[in-house]
Scaffold this active site. Structure first.
Site, PDB file in Angstrom:
ATOM      1  CG  HIS A 103      -5.268 -13.989  -7.401  1.00  0.00           C
ATOM      2  ND1 HIS A 103      -5.718 -13.909  -8.692  1.00  0.00           N
ATOM      3  CD2 HIS A 103      -4.964 -12.724  -7.031  1.00  0.00           C
ATOM      4  CE1 HIS A 103      -5.699 -12.647  -9.074  1.00  0.00           C
ATOM      5  NE2 HIS A 103      -5.225 -11.906  -8.101  1.00  0.00           N
ATOM      6  NE  ARG A 153      -3.908  -2.215   0.146  1.00  0.00           N
ATOM      7  CZ  ARG A 153      -4.415  -2.903  -0.863  1.00  0.00           C
ATOM      8  NH1 ARG A 153      -4.008  -2.682  -2.094  1.00  0.00           N
ATOM      9  NH2 ARG A 153      -5.355  -3.791  -0.668  1.00  0.00           N
ATOM     10  CG  ASP A 166      -2.782  -8.476  -8.330  1.00  0.00           C
ATOM     11  OD1 ASP A 166      -3.526  -9.326  -8.817  1.00  0.00           O
ATOM     12  OD2 ASP A 166      -2.843  -8.115  -7.150  1.00  0.00           O
ATOM     13  CG  HIS A 208      -6.122  -9.713 -11.394  1.00  0.00           C
ATOM     14  ND1 HIS A 208      -6.309  -9.423 -10.059  1.00  0.00           N
ATOM     15  CD2 HIS A 208      -7.367  -9.782 -11.930  1.00  0.00           C
ATOM     16  CE1 HIS A 208      -7.609  -9.316  -9.811  1.00  0.00           C
ATOM     17  NE2 HIS A 208      -8.267  -9.527 -10.928  1.00  0.00           N
ATOM     18  CG  ASN A 263     -11.171  -9.580  -8.083  1.00  0.00           C
ATOM     19  OD1 ASN A 263     -11.341 -10.682  -8.624  1.00  0.00           O
ATOM     20  ND2 ASN A 263     -11.056  -8.458  -8.761  1.00  0.00           N
ATOM     21  CG  ASP A 318      -4.421 -11.128  -3.339  1.00  0.00           C
ATOM     22  OD1 ASP A 318      -3.927  -9.975  -3.358  1.00  0.00           O
ATOM     23  OD2 ASP A 318      -5.488 -11.412  -3.919  1.00  0.00           O
TER      24      ASP A 318
END
Ligand SMILES: [Zn+2]
Length: 428
Positions: free
Chosen positions: A230, A60, A150, A177, A276, A303
């Site tokens: 993922h 982040r 992603d 992704h 997601n 993730d």
């Protein structure tokens, strides 16, 4: 620099032995070691694993320091047994230039809890319109080898082809992704009978599977490395298995939450379960576990997606996608893979340390615990039981889907180049 003598650790779950960590490496290994002046760590009953490597972490910073910073995210990583994390590019600004990836890399070094390998964006601003400065990021001090948009899919086939071609020059990999955007417009949860009943727009499995199939064909066509982020459906596992059988250079990851939670949880309308790709069915969970066991799915990646409470404590439709994962990953893998006998600890080391380091082309992590190897070590107590309390997280955010759940195991210590980042289950 302090030397550490770890006594009676079961390396990869084998016979107890001692490890002497000095000058950043495993100096000696064997039963009955002694060393003057060394700090002794009693590891009786503990499993020793190589430091874990996460190929998929959201830190982040820059931009959303209210959700997580490089420092707090890497503290959470250390608490989970990780010594290296790949930081995804969907920050603000996006990590699409040498300047931003070097900033993230430097923040990781300054914090000192875990090595941070920035992931570079594939396209400028994650906009999916033109390629970012892939070469400049690869040549930067951060030496980026993993590229991903992603959070978004590189849905344009021509751009995806160009990216796959471009990264070959420096042995990079494109981590996709896989989400066909038109098939998932407004999607809120797994598409199925339940989404219809709950009145939430469905995210169909085919939207993931169609992109994975396309990308495997593109990777084969240009002879490049593809990594699938993922993987969440049984059909995706089957596509990756078939592509590998045909010799396509594809690797894939599964996330802990997709190995243990199902779409039934959406019926609570609690956005803590909104992620997601979405939580899928019990049959998908079973296929992911089988794929991870037989090596079709190469790695577990967290993730880890921290969100401040105002982005999660709202109605389902308005809430952000994503959940925490770093501090609970090893426990979930124990519960879903080790305890049922699908993986042994050597298999865990392969999927959570060696293979992610190999895919990310990281030389100093993901090495077997042997004399001369970098002293990146986790000591883990598989007999421990803990009830997950979000307020105890080292992350700045609290959005763990395991709150109140009892999970097996506990990270007792993490060593990064011979220096403890976690000791006695606390940040050191
Ligand atoms: Zn993603």
């Amino acid at each position: 620099m302090t030397t550490y003598l770890i006594q009676n650790a079961a390396v990869l779950g084998g016979e107890p032995t001692d490890l002497l960590l000095a000058d950043g490496v495993v100096r000696e290994m064997g039963p009955g070691l002694s060393a003057d002046g060394a700090e002794v760590v009693d590891a009786t009953g503990l499993v020793a694993l190589p430091g874990l490597v996460d190929l998929h972490t959201h830190l982040r910073e820059p931009g959303r320091e209210d959700a997580e910073t490089v420092e707090t995210g890497t503290q959470a990583a250390a608490m989970g047994g990780f010594t290296a994390v790949h930081a995804m590019a969907n920050t603000e600004p996006v990590a699409d230039t040498a300047g931003v990836v070097e900033q993230v890399w430097r923040l990781g070094r300054e914090a000192g809890f875990c090595d941070v390998y920035p992931v570079g964006a594939v396209t400028v601003g994650l906009q999916g319109e033109r390629l970012a400065e892939l070469g400049a990021m690869a040549d930067s001090a951060a030496r980026v080898r993993v590229f991903s948009d992603d959070g978004k899919c590189v849905s344009d086939a021509v751009l995806m082809r160009r990216a796959l071609e471009y990264v070959k020059a420096f042995d990079g990999v494109v981590a996709q992704h896989a989400q066909e955007p038109r098939l998932t417009e407004g999607a809120q949860m797994n598409e199925g009978e339940l989404s219809g009943r709950l009145g939430l727009t469905g995210w169909p499995a085919v939207a993931e599977e169609a992109i994975i199939a396309r990308d495997c064909l593109l990777a084969a066509h240009v002879g490049s490395r593809l990594h699938v982020c993922h993987v969440s459906t049984a059909g995706s596992v089957e596509i990756v298995r078939e592509a590998k059988r045909k010799g396509v250079d594809v690797t894939a990851e599964a996330c802990p939450h997709h190995l243990i939670l199902t779409d039934e949880l959406a019926a609570t309308y609690d956005p803590i379960y909104k992620v997601n790709p979405p939580l899928r069915t019990a049959a998908d969970v079973e296929a992911l576990r089988a794929g991870l066991a037989d090596g079709t799915i190469d790695i577990v990646a967290t993730d880890h997606a921290p969100h401040p409470h105002e982005d999660k404590d709202c109605e389902w439709a308005a809430a952000a996608f994503g959940m925490l994962g770093l501090e609970t990953a090893l426990s979930v893998v124990q519960a879903t893979m080790v305890d049922p006998g699908l993986l042994d600890w050597a298999g865990v080391a392969e999927r959570m340390s060696y293979a992610p380091a190999r895919i990310g082309r990281v030389a100093d992590h993901g090495r077997p615990l042997e004399v001369g190897a970098p002293a990146n070590v986790v000591l883990y107590d598989p007999a421990a039981r803990r009830t997950i309390d979000p307020t105890e997280s080292a992350s700045l955010s609290r959005n763990t889907p395991y709150r109140g759940m009892e999970l097996p195991g506990r990270v007792v210590a993490t060593f990064l180049r011979g220096r403890p980042t976690v000791l006695d289950g606390k940040l050191a």
